[in-house]
Design a protein around this motif. Structure first.
Motif, PDB file in Angstrom:
ATOM      1  N   ARG A   1       5.421  33.709 -54.661  1.00 34.22           N
ATOM      2  CA  ARG A   1       6.270  34.011 -55.306  1.00 34.22           C
ATOM      3  C   ARG A   1       6.762  32.586 -55.892  1.00 34.22           C
ATOM      4  N   GLY A   2       6.856  31.765 -55.724  1.00 30.65           N
ATOM      5  CA  GLY A   2       7.682  29.783 -56.158  1.00 30.65           C
ATOM      6  C   GLY A   2       9.051  30.346 -55.988  1.00 30.65           C
ATOM      7  N   ALA A   3       9.282  30.636 -54.950  1.00 25.11           N
ATOM      8  CA  ALA A   3      10.428  30.206 -54.069  1.00 25.11           C
ATOM      9  C   ALA A   3      10.631  30.587 -52.542  1.00 25.11           C
ATOM     10  N   CYS A   4      11.339  30.737 -52.298  1.00 20.58           N
ATOM     11  CA  CYS A   4      11.079  30.883 -50.631  1.00 20.58           C
ATOM     12  C   CYS A   4      12.709  30.875 -50.608  1.00 20.58           C
ATOM     13  N   PRO A   5      13.206  32.042 -49.530  1.00 18.02           N
ATOM     14  CA  PRO A   5      14.617  31.623 -48.474  1.00 18.02           C
ATOM     15  C   PRO A   5      14.878  30.486 -48.050  1.00 18.02           C
ATOM     16  N   ASP A   6      15.872  30.267 -47.786  1.00 15.21           N
ATOM     17  CA  ASP A   6      16.534  28.858 -46.945  1.00 15.21           C
ATOM     18  C   ASP A   6      15.887  29.196 -45.475  1.00 15.21           C
ATOM     19  N   LEU A   7      15.893  28.033 -44.605  1.00 17.30           N
ATOM     20  CA  LEU A   7      14.774  28.747 -43.273  1.00 17.30           C
ATOM     21  C   LEU A   7      15.862  27.315 -41.885  1.00 17.30           C
ATOM     22  N   PHE A   8      15.706  28.090 -41.234  1.00 17.09           N
ATOM     23  CA  PHE A   8      16.591  27.712 -39.669  1.00 17.09           C
ATOM     24  C   PHE A   8      15.341  28.184 -38.904  1.00 17.09           C
TER      25      PHE A   8
ATOM     26  N   LEU B   1       4.556  22.036 -44.419  1.00 21.72           N
ATOM     27  CA  LEU B   1       4.052  23.429 -45.180  1.00 21.72           C
ATOM     28  C   LEU B   1       4.532  22.995 -46.387  1.00 21.72           C
ATOM     29  N   ASP B   2       5.904  22.310 -46.925  1.00 16.59           N
ATOM     30  CA  ASP B   2       6.451  22.723 -48.156  1.00 16.59           C
ATOM     31  C   ASP B   2       7.793  23.376 -47.800  1.00 16.59           C
ATOM     32  N   LEU B   3       7.327  23.853 -46.569  1.00 16.09           N
ATOM     33  CA  LEU B   3       8.921  24.672 -46.392  1.00 16.09           C
ATOM     34  C   LEU B   3      10.273  24.641 -46.297  1.00 16.09           C
ATOM     35  N   PRO B   4      11.333  25.241 -47.028  1.00 14.84           N
ATOM     36  CA  PRO B   4      12.290  24.261 -47.433  1.00 14.84           C
ATOM     37  C   PRO B   4      13.084  24.568 -45.967  1.00 14.84           C
ATOM     38  N   VAL B   5      13.327  23.991 -45.075  1.00 15.20           N
ATOM     39  CA  VAL B   5      13.686  23.594 -43.426  1.00 15.20           C
ATOM     40  C   VAL B   5      15.518  23.415 -44.143  1.00 15.20           C
ATOM     41  N   ARG B   6      16.389  24.174 -44.001  1.00 12.80           N
ATOM     42  CA  ARG B   6      17.525  23.760 -44.115  1.00 12.80           C
ATOM     43  C   ARG B   6      18.055  23.329 -43.084  1.00 12.80           C
TER      44      ARG B   6
END
Length: 217
Positions: free
Chosen positions: A113-120, A149-154
């Motif tokens: 998708r080229g985008a990901c929700p913010d993750l907790f 994994l380049d995940l946006p962990v907030r």
């Protein structure tokens, strides 16, 4: 109005904790609430909501988003891997990342998708066998795995055991977040959000105190 009362209490808790005004995000937990109650809160100008189930969110929020601008939807319930695609398309944030398989699925979807929700990342601070979440002793390694994994962990999320003092669990979550350089803390619900704010919560999840008791059956 219940919403105004909760917002007033949040502002008071922020001030008492010496925190900046408006730093705490109020997630209005709309799961199992009739649409008319949700619409009434939207009409009051609130835009940040939480749902437990992807299927329920899919049946409710696309229509509301057509009518109200600026809605921010948070998934706060367990996420099955086979519902991950639908979740990332619907939600702005997911608070229940809790296992490597789900992390890998979300990473693949983010690439597509080229985008990901913010993750907790959900941490099982009470080490309860029936509850989702990584164990506190495994949290650092899982944060590192998700970052690889380049995940946006907030940030981190927890749900303390009902019978235990929540402050102990909020403090533990804050320590794990701090040593991993994470600023987001999703913790605190209707009965204990002021305690959570005093211990650094950035997101509080309040349902019945805003909407009234859930409607079931």
């Amino acid at each position: 109005m219940a919403l105004d009362d909760i917002k007033t209490r949040i502002a008071k808790a922020e001030a008492e904790a010496g925190r900046s005004a408006g730093g705490v995000h109020l997630i209005a937990v709309s799961k199992v609430q009739p649409n008319e109650r949700v619409e009434a809160v939207l009409e009051q100008g609130h835009r940040c909501f939480g749902e437990n189930r992807v299927q329920e969110a899919a049946g409710k929020w696309p229509e509301f988003r057509e009518r109200f601008d600026g809605i921010e939807l948070h998934l706060i319930g367990p996420l099955q891997t086979n519902k991950a695609r639908q979740a990332v398309e619907l939600c702005d944030a997911i608070h229940t990342l809790d296992r490597p398989k789900l992390a890998k699925t979300l990473a693949r979807l983010a690439q597509e998708r080229g985008a990901c929700p913010d993750l907790f990342i959900q941490v099982n601070t009470g080490e309860e066998p029936q509850k989702a979440g990584v164990l506190p002793t495994d949290a650092d390694a899982f944060v590192a795995e998700c970052r690889a994994l380049d995940l946006p962990v907030r940030g981190l999320m927890c749900i303390p055991p009902i019978e235990e003092e929540p402050a102990l669990h909020f403090a533990l979550l804050g320590k794990i977040a701090a040593r991993n350089g994470l600023t987001g803390l999703s913790m605190g619900m209707s009965g204990d959000f002021e305690t959570a704010i005093a211990l650094g919560a950035t997101h509080v999840r309040v349902g019945s105190a805003i909407f009234g008791e859930r409607v079931t059956g």
